[in-house]
Write an enzyme that holds these catalytic residues in place. Structure first.
Site, mmCIF file in Angstrom:
data_model
loop_
_atom_site.group_PDB
_atom_site.id
_atom_site.type_symbol
_atom_site.label_atom_id
_atom_site.label_comp_id
_atom_site.label_asym_id
_atom_site.label_seq_id
_atom_site.Cartn_x
_atom_site.Cartn_y
_atom_site.Cartn_z
ATOM 1 N N GLY A 10 0.810 -1.123 0.057
ATOM 2 C CA GLY A 10 -0.098 0.081 -0.004
ATOM 3 C C GLY A 10 0.886 1.132 0.035
ATOM 4 O O GLY A 10 0.482 2.230 0.782
ATOM 5 N N GLY A 13 -0.365 4.942 0.599
ATOM 6 C CA GLY A 13 -0.996 5.306 1.718
ATOM 7 C C GLY A 13 -0.256 6.337 2.771
ATOM 8 O O GLY A 13 0.995 6.397 2.605
ATOM 9 N N ALA A 16 2.047 4.049 5.154
ATOM 10 C CA ALA A 16 3.178 3.528 4.193
ATOM 11 C C ALA A 16 4.129 4.302 3.869
ATOM 12 O O ALA A 16 5.434 3.967 3.646
ATOM 13 C CB ALA A 16 2.416 2.597 2.960
ATOM 14 N N LYS A 161 -10.575 -5.046 11.348
ATOM 15 C CA LYS A 161 -9.309 -5.268 11.796
ATOM 16 C C LYS A 161 -9.127 -6.362 12.663
ATOM 17 O O LYS A 161 -7.961 -6.979 12.756
ATOM 18 C CB LYS A 161 -8.911 -3.968 12.476
ATOM 19 C CG LYS A 161 -8.972 -2.600 11.705
ATOM 20 C CD LYS A 161 -8.172 -2.733 10.398
ATOM 21 C CE LYS A 161 -6.598 -2.699 10.601
ATOM 22 N NZ LYS A 161 -5.800 -2.716 9.563
ATOM 23 N N PRO A 186 -1.797 0.621 15.974
ATOM 24 C CA PRO A 186 -1.914 2.073 16.381
ATOM 25 C C PRO A 186 -3.226 2.538 16.811
ATOM 26 O O PRO A 186 -4.278 1.898 16.240
ATOM 27 C CB PRO A 186 -1.426 2.681 14.993
ATOM 28 C CG PRO A 186 -1.200 1.414 14.263
ATOM 29 C CD PRO A 186 -1.567 0.361 14.644
#
Length: 344
Positions: A10, A13, A16, A161, A186
């Site tokens: 990714g 992002g 990222a 998630k 996070p």
């Protein structure tokens, strides 16, 4: 080890980009996946703007979390991976599987490719959403806690998630073939933008700075700077003790939206003059939620509840030291202003 090549998923992002930047600055070679190859030029320009040379040190591969194509080629020749890519829409999806399927199946695609390529370790970007939703604790949440994905009314994002991270641990335990897994969880990720792309947390700060939130619901958020989350990923990648462990990434105690607003006004001065610090009573948020989709996003079971989480494990085990939450918030606002992304 800087002689290694690290796969980062990714690459377009927000987080990222910070992970790629941190890896290149540490001397690693990086391969990153992009859904759209046309974004490679913007990625290289972004990194060049941050003062990093990418020639011969960064290459890209086309791969999407929703399809098998490209993942074997992306993983080939890489020593380890940071699996950062995950869908996070600004609003609630119509169908929760729009989030759950690519999060869970995409994670398994990356892990299978990593195992086939003989990688030593994958660091998965999960979320505090996989830890602290559904049950309310008097103590700070820790890595031993899990969100229950079967809870009625649980929003699609925390469910996605949680299921994705559970699937990752199950895969490594059952089919990993020696592949190591470390997970970073996070809280809300803020900090300086490297490019104009806006994540959900950044959109919140932009809305506050533009005066689009004239009053604030009583919701609490953890705050952490993207630069520090990237640093924690590198520590989880390299420290032998991190294998098989989860790490909450939070700068400190959770903040109410009013405290976030006050921090922006204090640190940004006149640039934050449209930031409201008024607080809506819970009953009014729930009443307005009958008529407003935006209010319905705030009228969750979290409304009015106090919560926080501990990053003591990351600090003690990996020596991680994040910057204060107010610095992350200020950096967010300053970069939005610098990039001309605030409409006033």
């Amino acid at each position: 080890m800087p002689s290694e090549r690290i796969l980062v998923t990714g690459g377009a992002g927000f987080l990222a980009g910070h992970c790629i930047l941190a890896l290149l600055r540490a001397g690693y070679a990086v391969r990153t996946t992009l859904r759209d190859p046309a974004r490679e030029q913007a990625l290289r320009a972004m990194l060049a703007g941050a003062g990093v040379e990418t020639a011969g040190r960064l290459d890209t591969a086309v791969a999407d979390l929703t399809a098998d194509d490209g993942w074997a080629q992306a993983a080939a020749g890489c020593d380890a991976a940071l699996h950062v890519a995950s869908p996070l829409p600004a609003g609630a999806p119509r169908d929760e599987d729009e989030l759950i399927r690519p999060a869970r199946e995409g994670t398994l695609r990356v892990l299978r490719a990593a195992r086939a390529a003989g990688m030593r370790r994958v660091v998965l970007t999960s979320s505090f959403a996989a830890i602290g939703y559904g049950k309310h604790l008097a103590r700070p949440y820790t890595e031993s806690d899990w969100t229950d994905p079967t809870l009625p009314g649980l929003a699609a994002y925390p469910k996605s998630k949680t299921l994705a991270e559970r699937a990752a641990w199950d895969f490594v335990d059952g089919e990993g073939g020696g592949l190591e897994l470390a997970v970073v969880n996070p809280v809300g990720i803020f900090g300086p933008l490297l490019a104009p792309d806006l994540s959900a947390s950044i959109l919140l700060i932009r809305s506050m700075l533009e005066g689009k939130l004239p009053a604030l619901p009583r919701l609490m958020f953890g705050v952490v700077d993207a630069r520090d989350v990237a640093d924690l990923h590198l520590r989880a990648l390299t420290d032998p003790a991190a294998a098989g462990e989860r790490f909450i990434a939070t700068a400190g105690d959770f903040l109410t939206m009013q405290e976030i607003a006050l921090a922006l006004r204090d640190r940004l001065g006149p640039a934050a003059d449209k930031v409201s610090t008024r607080v809506l009573p819970d009953w009014l948020v729930r009443f307005v939620a009958r008529f407003s989709a935006a209010a319905r996003q705030a009228a969750t079971p979290e409304l009015g509840r106090s919560k926080t989480a501990s990053s003591a494990k990351a600090r003690a085990m990996l020596g991680w030291e994040p910057r204060p939450a107010v610095e992350a918030l200020a950096a967010t606002g300053e970069s939005l202003i610098r990039l001309g992304l605030i409409r006033r």
